[in-house]
Design a protein around this motif. Structure first.
Motif, PDB file in Angstrom:
ATOM      1  N   GLY A 135     -13.090 -22.747  31.959  1.00  9.12           N
ATOM      2  CA  GLY A 135     -12.091 -21.902  31.703  1.00  9.12           C
ATOM      3  C   GLY A 135     -12.671 -20.353  32.145  1.00  9.12           C
ATOM      4  N   SER A 136     -12.017 -19.520  31.416  1.00 10.63           N
ATOM      5  CA  SER A 136     -12.305 -18.283  31.798  1.00 10.63           C
ATOM      6  C   SER A 136     -13.786 -17.657  31.504  1.00 10.63           C
ATOM      7  N   ARG A 137     -14.315 -16.880  31.959  1.00  8.90           N
ATOM      8  CA  ARG A 137     -15.474 -16.292  31.988  1.00  8.90           C
ATOM      9  C   ARG A 137     -15.269 -14.834  30.908  1.00  8.90           C
ATOM     10  N   ASN A 138     -14.031 -14.366  30.866  1.00  4.02           N
ATOM     11  CA  ASN A 138     -13.722 -13.390  29.806  1.00  4.02           C
ATOM     12  C   ASN A 138     -12.677 -14.003  28.788  1.00  4.02           C
ATOM     13  N   PRO A 139     -12.850 -15.197  28.182  1.00  2.61           N
ATOM     14  CA  PRO A 139     -11.761 -15.512  27.204  1.00  2.61           C
ATOM     15  C   PRO A 139     -11.479 -14.582  26.033  1.00  2.61           C
ATOM     16  N   THR A 140     -10.547 -15.068  25.332  1.00  3.18           N
ATOM     17  CA  THR A 140     -10.054 -14.538  24.027  1.00  3.18           C
ATOM     18  C   THR A 140     -10.873 -15.193  22.906  1.00  3.18           C
ATOM     19  N   PRO A 141     -10.946 -14.590  21.807  1.00  2.00           N
ATOM     20  CA  PRO A 141     -11.784 -15.402  20.735  1.00  2.00           C
ATOM     21  C   PRO A 141     -10.936 -16.794  20.343  1.00  2.00           C
ATOM     22  N   GLN A 142      -9.920 -16.689  20.505  1.00  4.17           N
ATOM     23  CA  GLN A 142      -9.251 -18.231  20.318  1.00  4.17           C
ATOM     24  C   GLN A 142      -9.652 -18.927  21.501  1.00  4.17           C
ATOM     25  N   GLY A 143      -9.662 -18.668  22.794  1.00  2.52           N
ATOM     26  CA  GLY A 143     -10.106 -19.340  23.789  1.00  2.52           C
ATOM     27  C   GLY A 143     -11.664 -20.145  23.538  1.00  2.52           C
ATOM     28  N   LEU A 144     -12.447 -19.175  23.047  1.00  2.74           N
ATOM     29  CA  LEU A 144     -13.844 -19.736  22.767  1.00  2.74           C
ATOM     30  C   LEU A 144     -13.830 -20.848  21.688  1.00  2.74           C
ATOM     31  N   GLN A 145     -12.969 -20.475  20.686  1.00  2.48           N
ATOM     32  CA  GLN A 145     -13.032 -21.665  19.574  1.00  2.48           C
ATOM     33  C   GLN A 145     -12.397 -22.919  19.976  1.00  2.48           C
ATOM     34  N   ASN A 146     -11.186 -22.584  20.666  1.00  4.90           N
ATOM     35  CA  ASN A 146     -10.909 -23.844  21.345  1.00  4.90           C
ATOM     36  C   ASN A 146     -11.817 -24.725  22.225  1.00  4.90           C
ATOM     37  N   ALA A 147     -12.441 -24.011  23.065  1.00  2.44           N
ATOM     38  CA  ALA A 147     -13.624 -24.961  23.989  1.00  2.44           C
ATOM     39  C   ALA A 147     -14.394 -25.376  23.028  1.00  2.44           C
ATOM     40  N   ARG A 148     -15.069 -24.601  21.902  1.00  2.00           N
ATOM     41  CA  ARG A 148     -16.073 -25.324  21.182  1.00  2.00           C
ATOM     42  C   ARG A 148     -15.450 -26.689  20.342  1.00  2.00           C
ATOM     43  N   PRO A 164      -0.515 -14.330   3.548  1.00  2.00           N
ATOM     44  CA  PRO A 164       0.782 -14.211   4.501  1.00  2.00           C
ATOM     45  C   PRO A 164       0.437 -13.077   5.412  1.00  2.00           C
ATOM     46  N   LEU A 165      -0.516 -12.353   5.580  1.00  2.00           N
ATOM     47  CA  LEU A 165      -0.999 -11.515   6.530  1.00  2.00           C
ATOM     48  C   LEU A 165      -1.059 -12.386   7.753  1.00  2.00           C
ATOM     49  N   LEU A 166      -1.763 -13.304   7.650  1.00  2.00           N
ATOM     50  CA  LEU A 166      -2.114 -14.325   8.981  1.00  2.00           C
ATOM     51  C   LEU A 166      -0.620 -14.836   9.273  1.00  2.00           C
ATOM     52  N   ASP A 167       0.045 -15.194   8.459  1.00  2.00           N
ATOM     53  CA  ASP A 167       1.417 -15.625   8.694  1.00  2.00           C
ATOM     54  C   ASP A 167       2.321 -14.800   9.732  1.00  2.00           C
ATOM     55  N   ALA A 168       2.031 -13.632   9.178  1.00  2.00           N
ATOM     56  CA  ALA A 168       2.848 -12.271   9.746  1.00  2.00           C
ATOM     57  C   ALA A 168       2.399 -12.200  11.359  1.00  2.00           C
ATOM     58  N   MET A 169       1.232 -12.241  11.250  1.00  2.00           N
ATOM     59  CA  MET A 169       0.354 -12.051  12.596  1.00  2.00           C
ATOM     60  C   MET A 169       0.808 -12.748  13.726  1.00  2.00           C
ATOM     61  N   GLY A 170       1.304 -14.110  13.381  1.00  2.00           N
ATOM     62  CA  GLY A 170       1.206 -15.351  14.341  1.00  2.00           C
ATOM     63  C   GLY A 170       0.004 -15.413  15.367  1.00  2.00           C
ATOM     64  N   TYR A 171       0.312 -15.529  16.376  1.00  2.00           N
ATOM     65  CA  TYR A 171      -0.809 -16.144  17.273  1.00  2.00           C
ATOM     66  C   TYR A 171      -1.057 -15.059  18.589  1.00  2.00           C
ATOM     67  N   GLU A 203     -11.392 -15.198  10.129  1.00  2.00           N
ATOM     68  CA  GLU A 203      -9.961 -15.598  10.331  1.00  2.00           C
ATOM     69  C   GLU A 203      -9.202 -15.024  11.532  1.00  2.00           C
ATOM     70  N   LEU A 204      -9.788 -13.529  11.954  1.00  2.00           N
ATOM     71  CA  LEU A 204      -8.962 -12.899  13.218  1.00  2.00           C
ATOM     72  C   LEU A 204     -10.399 -12.239  13.768  1.00  2.00           C
ATOM     73  N   ALA A 205      -9.859 -11.715  15.216  1.00  2.00           N
ATOM     74  CA  ALA A 205     -10.900 -11.052  16.002  1.00  2.00           C
ATOM     75  C   ALA A 205     -10.103  -9.758  16.336  1.00  2.00           C
ATOM     76  N   GLN A 261      -6.203 -10.490  16.711  1.00  2.00           N
ATOM     77  CA  GLN A 261      -5.598 -11.797  17.020  1.00  2.00           C
ATOM     78  C   GLN A 261      -6.067 -12.678  16.115  1.00  2.00           C
ATOM     79  N   ARG A 262      -5.290 -13.424  15.590  1.00  2.00           N
ATOM     80  CA  ARG A 262      -5.577 -14.524  14.479  1.00  2.00           C
ATOM     81  C   ARG A 262      -6.480 -15.618  15.325  1.00  2.00           C
ATOM     82  N   VAL A 263      -7.676 -16.162  14.649  1.00  3.61           N
ATOM     83  CA  VAL A 263      -8.466 -17.058  15.229  1.00  3.61           C
ATOM     84  C   VAL A 263      -8.118 -18.311  14.434  1.00  3.61           C
ATOM     85  N   GLY A 264      -7.897 -19.407  15.028  1.00  2.00           N
ATOM     86  CA  GLY A 264      -7.478 -20.805  14.621  1.00  2.00           C
ATOM     87  C   GLY A 264      -6.551 -21.496  15.108  1.00  2.00           C
TER      88      GLY A 264
END
Length: 370
Positions: free
Chosen positions: A123-136, A317-324, A355-357, A365-368
């Motif tokens: 994957g990307s050399r400059n990923p999002t926090p979510q991308g890093l978490q997914n890879a791990r 509820p704030l995480l829910d409002a943020m979406g992904y 919980e977010l980055a 951005q929500r992380v998860g």
């Protein structure tokens, strides 16, 4: 491998203008390199044109120095080391099936036979926090299922994939394989020096390039065929449209192997490469289990990327409002009606809780897992 035999292989690999295809034709016709160099011109002319024949008769200027450097690397203290050649019975069968297997492979670490259960994760050399978490998370789940993770030890997704595999692998298993685009005695990027040491202790580092080869731009796309070749499939976690990961995915498809991609936000440039792969027929996955089941690699019940605790009632509820998708402060105020000072305090609390980055440009951005 004896000094004379190693010198023969190095001379064949280093001969300017010969090329790997011509070298393989010579090996097929005459056997080991020492036999090749013992042939007369008439015999060699049956395989080579005049220019290549002339080049083969001249010893490469760098041969003596390269031979000494390789022998010194082999004798260095630390993780086990070896050089495998196309004539070696231990050469990975998965690479022999490719159109252009390397003449020589340099390996360091747990020098077992090439794992039969392996997946490439790139994957990307400059990923999002979510991308890093997914890879791990995906890679940890693969390793927990007894599957070796193959990647390229680059910054970003590659590094996270190696980390996750090292976290999840059982003791004594080849957790991960790093296929590098430099000489095996070099660590690139430098910030992955500690990661390289951990991979050598619990996995394997592999290179097709001679000892001492610096990080040359043209070598990295070429090494991607080995990443694809060693895996039974390739998972692209996150990638832009112009990404080396898409080269790996294309090479995997050309080798007849499955390509998987994790979808992302339609607004994220980091997801466009994965979306392009999905349009081209890659398989959409939402959990590590999806990949393992598709390739029939499931042994124990592999942990899914999705955490059941995240489904529990009472989610913030704030995480829910943020979406992904990435979102700015003003948009969050509009969605939630929370005053700016209180919202900023809550965002900081969620950031500290992991919980977010916080992203460039004042975005969050929500992380998860979704």
């Amino acid at each position: 491998m004896q000094r004379d035999e190693l010198a023969g292989w190095l001379r064949l690999a280093l001969t300017p203008g010969l090329g790997p295809q011509a070298a393989r034709r010579l090996l097929a016709a005459f056997g080991l390199p020492q036999s090749i160099f013992a042939q007369d011109d008439a015999a060699l002319a049956q395989v080579l044109d005049g220019a290549r024949l002339g080049a083969l008769r001249k010893e490469p200027p760098a041969l003596a120095a390269q031979l000494d450097a390789t022998l010194a690397w082999l004798q260095r203290e630390g993780p086990a080391r070896e050089v495998l050649t196309l004539g070696d019975p231990g050469y990975p069968a998965a690479l022999l099936a490719m159109e252009d297997p390397p003449l020589m492979l340099y390996r360091m670490g747990l020098l077992t036979a090439a794992p039969q259960r392996a997946l490439a994760v790139v994957g990307s050399r400059n990923p999002t926090p979510q991308g890093l978490q997914n890879a791990r998370r995906f890679s940890r789940a693969f390793a927990e299922a007894g599957v070796t993770v193959v990647s390229g030890m680059a910054l970003g997704i590659d590094g996270a994939a190696h980390d996750g595999a090292l976290e999840g692998a059982a003791a004594g298993a080849v957790a991960t394989i790093a296929v590098v685009g430099t000489g095996i005695d070099r660590v690139y990027p430098k910030r992955h020096l500690e990661l390289a040491h951990r991979i050598a202790e619990r996995g394997m580092i592999v290179s097709e390039y001679p000892v001492g080869t610096p990080p040359l731009k043209e070598n990295f796309p070429r090494r991607n065929r080995l990443i694809a070749g060693l895996g039974q499939g390739t998972l692209v976690v996150e990638a832009a449209l112009k990404s080396g990961s898409l080269i790996t995915a294309r090479l995997a498809a050309e080798q007849g192997k499955e390509v998987f991609a994790i979808p992302g936000s339609i607004h994220s440039p980091h997801a466009r490469g994965c979306h392009a792969l999905l349009r081209q027929g890659a398989k959409l996955v939402e959990s590590a289990q999806d990949v393992l089941e598709d390739l029939r690699l499931v042994l124990p019940a592999a942990p899914a990327l999705h955490d059941p605790e995240e489904d529990a009632e009472g989610e913030d509820p704030l995480l829910d409002a943020m979406g992904y998708d990435p979102i700015g402060l003003d948009a969050l105020i509009a969605r939630t009606g929370i005053p700016a000072p209180l919202l900023q305090a809550k965002l900081l609390e969620l950031e500290l809780a992991g919980e977010l980055a916080r992203l460039p440009g004042g975005l969050f951005q929500r992380v998860g897992a979704a």
